[in-house]
Design a protein around this motif. Structure first.
Motif, PDB file in Angstrom:
ATOM      1  N   UNK A  61       0.766  -1.102   0.027  1.00  0.00           N
ATOM      2  CA  UNK A  61      -0.101   0.088   0.040  1.00  0.00           C
ATOM      3  C   UNK A  61       0.940   1.137   0.126  1.00  0.00           C
ATOM      4  N   UNK A  97       4.081  -3.644  13.616  1.00  0.00           N
ATOM      5  CA  UNK A  97       3.915  -4.179  12.286  1.00  0.00           C
ATOM      6  C   UNK A  97       2.315  -4.774  12.117  1.00  0.00           C
ATOM      7  N   UNK A 153      -0.367  -3.588   9.523  1.00  0.00           N
ATOM      8  CA  UNK A 153      -1.236  -4.225   8.435  1.00  0.00           C
ATOM      9  C   UNK A 153      -2.947  -3.964   8.721  1.00  0.00           C
ATOM     10  N   UNK A 178       5.953   2.913   1.333  1.00  0.00           N
ATOM     11  CA  UNK A 178       4.677   2.095   1.272  1.00  0.00           C
ATOM     12  C   UNK A 178       4.859   1.076   2.451  1.00  0.00           C
ATOM     13  N   UNK A 179       3.563   0.384   2.510  1.00  0.00           N
ATOM     14  CA  UNK A 179       3.594  -0.606   3.493  1.00  0.00           C
ATOM     15  C   UNK A 179       3.285  -2.067   3.135  1.00  0.00           C
ATOM     16  N   UNK A 180       4.016  -2.781   3.468  1.00  0.00           N
ATOM     17  CA  UNK A 180       4.091  -4.296   2.742  1.00  0.00           C
ATOM     18  C   UNK A 180       2.999  -4.939   3.558  1.00  0.00           C
ATOM     19  N   UNK A 181       1.870  -5.392   2.839  1.00  0.00           N
ATOM     20  CA  UNK A 181       0.830  -5.733   3.587  1.00  0.00           C
ATOM     21  C   UNK A 181       0.916  -7.109   4.365  1.00  0.00           C
ATOM     22  N   UNK A 182       1.941  -7.936   3.627  1.00  0.00           N
ATOM     23  CA  UNK A 182       2.228  -9.475   3.961  1.00  0.00           C
ATOM     24  C   UNK A 182       2.731  -9.524   5.529  1.00  0.00           C
ATOM     25  N   UNK A 183       3.551  -8.399   5.960  1.00  0.00           N
ATOM     26  CA  UNK A 183       4.105  -8.355   7.113  1.00  0.00           C
ATOM     27  C   UNK A 183       4.079  -7.085   7.896  1.00  0.00           C
ATOM     28  N   UNK A 184       3.419  -6.061   7.601  1.00  0.00           N
ATOM     29  CA  UNK A 184       3.143  -4.808   8.073  1.00  0.00           C
ATOM     30  C   UNK A 184       4.457  -4.066   8.142  1.00  0.00           C
ATOM     31  N   UNK A 185       5.600  -4.243   7.423  1.00  0.00           N
ATOM     32  CA  UNK A 185       6.762  -3.583   7.308  1.00  0.00           C
ATOM     33  C   UNK A 185       6.717  -2.463   6.417  1.00  0.00           C
ATOM     34  N   UNK A 186       7.308  -1.007   7.096  1.00  0.00           N
ATOM     35  CA  UNK A 186       7.313  -0.009   6.340  1.00  0.00           C
ATOM     36  C   UNK A 186       8.590   0.004   5.428  1.00  0.00           C
ATOM     37  N   UNK A 187       8.295   0.163   4.329  1.00  0.00           N
ATOM     38  CA  UNK A 187       9.565  -0.051   3.339  1.00  0.00           C
ATOM     39  C   UNK A 187       9.671   1.224   2.254  1.00  0.00           C
TER      40      UNK A 187
END
Lengths: 169, 275
Positions: free
Chosen positions: A44, A83, A87, B216-225
């Motif tokens: 996202x 985290x 999510x 962005x936020x990787x939705x698979x693990x919630x990491x900020x990237x």
């Protein structure tokens, strides 16, 4: 839409999203269903002027400010809580809401709270727990609708959010 | 067009490769973009899958993508007289890590990192898989009496995730990540940045590299990237297999060189570049 690649969209398909604006106003946001590159990994993206960016910045501030206060509690937010909260924030159901209020609680967890017309919705995320607890109902009312929900289960989250928005009017 | 055919490139005497202990790439994509195939319609996607089913038993239907070079402004139009609305289909293997992407304007092969298949797949491993996929696709077109695609460009992309908390802590660390980012040293206004995103386009030999960087936020693990997408493209001299695969090899060389030139030595070492 990303500010980096400004495209003039003539959308073939439109998806209407009901957006809760925090003051009982519901607006319709139309989004074109196109992507700009072939990446498939779900990410996202956000821009500097949206509430998601503001929420993520606030989370970092809360993480930095967290303290273990003897006799009162350990209010340091756990990394896994961060985290899991991210999510939850990036699910479609929650993105339809406005920016929540963040409330840390002792033990490394964090609650996300929305209020409207005396109705309240709360999701609480705990370290070590894959699921979050939720509660929705009139503020300070004895009767609340509550339960547990997986932070990535958009179907269940949507049902909870819809219930809140409906009762909030 | 005189392009090297080795999978490992050299620049200034330094051996380049994507051999890392902890590569930042979470996905790669390679293939061909072409003019819309006259006569192609929605039924062909299903018929094509019959040819791929043994290899790619699963399907996905993500939103369609723009097939033209991403130079703004862009206008995408569709009218009711066209026989097909934009549609993109993925045929994936059981692990969902190897797949083909099909849209009327392109044919691509992707590798994506999954929990079950976390190891990075090199170009030398993926290229023969893609050659086979392309051969199946051309055979299908011929059987359906559809024209061979008129190739616009060969393209290869590396999709990298720079993870906050692992690869960098704050935006003040960007000079340690990117060679082109100097930062704001002792600046009265620009200090403690909260957000940064940028886009770079550079001609390289007969091709071009585009790098898009954004949070962005990787939705698979919630990491900020920070997403760092490197896309190399080369216009082939013709639409025959020799030309388009030679151009694809050129894309690979450009992507390798660009990757090495874009990230700092500190980051390359942090990811454990193997010598």
């Amino acid at each position: 839409m990303s500010a980096l690649l400004q495209a003039q969209w003539v959308p073939v398909q439109q998806r209407e999203k009901l957006r809760y604006a925090g003051n009982s106003t519901v607006s319709v946001e139309r989004q074109p269903l196109f992507r700009l590159n072939s990446e498939l990994t779900p990410v996202v993206q956000y821009e500097g002027d949206g509430w998601l960016f503001s929420a993520l910045a606030e989370l970092h501030a809360l993480k930095r400010a967290g303290m273990n206060i003897p006799g009162l509690g350990d209010f340091r937010i756990a990394d896994e809580t961060m985290d899991r909260v991210r999510r939850l924030l990036t699910t479609e159901a929650v993105l339809n809401l406005d920016k929540p209020q963040f409330v840390p609680f002792s033990g490394g967890g964090l609650s996300l709270v929305w209020n409207s017309n005396n109705q309240e919705l709360t999701f609480s995320v705990y370290p070590g727990e894959e699921q979050a607890t939720y509660m929705t109902g009139a503020v300070n009312a004895a009767e609340q609708h509550d339960g547990v929900v997986a932070v990535t289960n958009n179907t269940d989250l949507s049902a909870i959010v819809t219930r809140f928005l409906t009762t909030a009017g | 067009m005189n392009l090297p055919t080795e999978s490992v490139s050299r620049i200034e005497g330094k051996r380049l490769s994507m051999d890392f202990d902890r590569p930042p790439a979470v996905e790669t994509s390679l293939g061909f973009f072409f003019n819309k195939i006259a006569g192609w319609n929605v039924l062909h996607f299903g018929a094509l899958w019959e040819h791929f089913k043994n290899k790619y038993a699963l399907t996905e239907f993500p939103p369609p993508i723009i097939a033209t070079p991403t130079v703004p402004p862009l206008t995408l139009q569709w009218s009711p007289s066209e026989s097909i609305i934009p549609l993109r289909v993925l045929f994936t293997d059981a692990s969902r890590s190897q797949l083909v992407q099909v849209q009327n304007e392109f044919f691509l092969h992707n590798w994506r990192k999954t929990d079950e298949t976390p190891d990075y797949q090199h170009y030398d491993h993926i290229l023969p898989l893609f050659r086979e996929d392309w051969s199946i696709y051309l055979t299908f077109l011929e059987e359906q009496k559809l024209p061979r695609p008129a190739i616009l460009r060969s393209e290869m992309s590396y999709f990298n995730h720079i993870v906050r908390g692992q690869d960098f802590e704050t935006y003040e660390d960007l000079p340690k990540v990117f060679r082109n980012w100097r930062g704001f040293e002792k600046n009265p206004v620009f200090n403690n940045l909260e957000f940064a995103a940028f886009n770079v386009v550079q001609p390289v030999g007969v091709g071009k590299i585009q790098v898009v960087v954004g949070p962005g936020v990787r939705t698979t693990d919630g990491k900020e990237i920070l997403q760092v997408n490197l896309t190399a493209s080369v216009v082939p001299s013709g639409s025959g297999n020799d030309s388009i695969f030679l151009a694809l090899s050129g894309c690979h060389q450009i992507a390798l060189q660009s990757f090495d030139s874009f990230f700092t030595d500190e980051m390359l070492a942090k990811w454990g570049r193997k010598k």
